[in-house]
Design a protein around this motif. Structure first.
Motif, short mmCIF file in Angstrom:
data_model
loop_
_atom_site.label_atom_id
_atom_site.label_comp_id
_atom_site.label_asym_id
_atom_site.label_seq_id
_atom_site.Cartn_x
_atom_site.Cartn_y
_atom_site.Cartn_z
N PRO A 84 0.81 -1.21 0.00
CA PRO A 84 0.00 0.00 0.00
C PRO A 84 0.85 1.26 0.00
O PRO A 84 0.50 2.24 -0.64
N GLU A 85 1.98 1.22 0.70
CA GLU A 85 2.85 2.39 0.72
C GLU A 85 3.42 2.67 -0.67
O GLU A 85 3.54 3.82 -1.07
N GLN A 86 3.73 1.62 -1.40
CA GLN A 86 4.25 1.80 -2.76
C GLN A 86 3.19 2.45 -3.63
O GLN A 86 3.49 3.35 -4.41
N GLU A 87 1.96 2.03 -3.50
CA GLU A 87 0.87 2.62 -4.27
C GLU A 87 0.70 4.09 -3.90
O GLU A 87 0.51 4.94 -4.77
N GLU A 88 0.79 4.39 -2.61
CA GLU A 88 0.68 5.78 -2.16
C GLU A 88 1.83 6.61 -2.71
O GLU A 88 1.64 7.77 -3.08
N ARG A 89 3.03 6.03 -2.76
CA ARG A 89 4.19 6.75 -3.28
C ARG A 89 3.99 7.09 -4.76
O ARG A 89 4.29 8.20 -5.21
N ILE A 90 3.47 6.13 -5.52
CA ILE A 90 3.21 6.37 -6.94
C ILE A 90 2.17 7.47 -7.10
O ILE A 90 2.32 8.38 -7.93
N HIS A 91 1.11 7.40 -6.29
CA HIS A 91 0.07 8.43 -6.34
C HIS A 91 0.66 9.79 -5.98
O HIS A 91 0.34 10.80 -6.62
N ALA A 92 1.53 9.84 -4.97
CA ALA A 92 2.16 11.10 -4.56
C ALA A 92 3.05 11.65 -5.67
O ALA A 92 3.07 12.86 -5.92
N GLN A 93 3.77 10.76 -6.37
CA GLN A 93 4.63 11.20 -7.47
C GLN A 93 3.79 11.77 -8.61
O GLN A 93 4.14 12.79 -9.20
N GLU A 94 2.68 11.11 -8.91
CA GLU A 94 1.79 11.61 -9.96
C GLU A 94 1.21 12.97 -9.58
O GLU A 94 1.13 13.87 -10.41
N THR A 95 0.83 13.11 -8.32
CA THR A 95 0.27 14.38 -7.84
C THR A 95 1.33 15.47 -7.88
O THR A 95 1.05 16.60 -8.27
N ALA A 96 2.57 15.14 -7.48
CA ALA A 96 3.65 16.12 -7.51
C ALA A 96 3.92 16.57 -8.95
O ALA A 96 4.15 17.76 -9.21
N HIS A 97 3.90 15.62 -9.88
CA HIS A 97 4.11 15.96 -11.29
C HIS A 97 2.99 16.88 -11.78
O HIS A 97 3.25 17.87 -12.47
#
Length: 157
Positions: A84-97
């Motif tokens: 779940p943390e990995q999924e959150e990290r990907i979501h955070a990266q997409e949001t940051a982009h």
């Protein structure tokens, strides 16, 4: 009948190898494996057969212990499972982009004031002093930036 006749000698053998408490567990596994064996009906030496199963179980357990990779977590509070943390990290990266893209679309002064406040952690007063603009102007640009970003993010999420 096999169990009644061979249980004590098997436990004595296992106790000498692994101790009394673990011997009971291993003996249980030995009898389970023996019961599932197709050779059970035609045994000439049932005690030897059970000791061979026991010996093989002990060898397998020793191999597993020796081959097991020992790891130590980098942080005391870390958990092994991190999906779940990995999924959150990907979501955070997409949001940051997306945030970078949206900031690039803001007027230059508005983007600069937003970045100073949110990324450089500067207060409205510090921005006012550094840029030489009124506090109301800092407030106006922050409200403008936040409204535009909120509208874009709400549309996408």
């Amino acid at each position: 009948m096999l169990y009644r006749e061979e249980r004590r000698p098997l436990l004595a053998y296992l106790t000498s190898k692994v101790g009394k408490e673990q011997a009971k567990d291993v003996a249980q596994e030995v009898f389970l494996r023996a019961a599932a064996s197709p050779q059970l009906a035609e045994l000439g030496n049932p005690g030897g057969f059970l000791r061979r199963i026991a010996r093989n179980l002990l060898i397998d357990a020793a191999r597993r212990r020796n081959c097991r990779i020992r790891t130590q977590p980098l942080f005391e509070d870390s958990d092994a499972c991190r999906d779940p943390e990995q999924e959150e990290r990907i979501h955070a990266q997409e949001t940051a982009h997306l945030l970078e893209k949206l900031l690039a679309g803001l007027p230059e002064r508005t983007a600069r004031i937003f970045a100073m406040n949110r990324f450089e952690q500067k207060s409205y007063r510090q921005i006012h002093a550094e840029l030489g603009i009124a506090l109301q102007t800092v407030d106006y640009h922050m409200m403008k930036a936040l409204a535009l970003l909120r509208a874009e993010l709400n549309d996408r999420y």
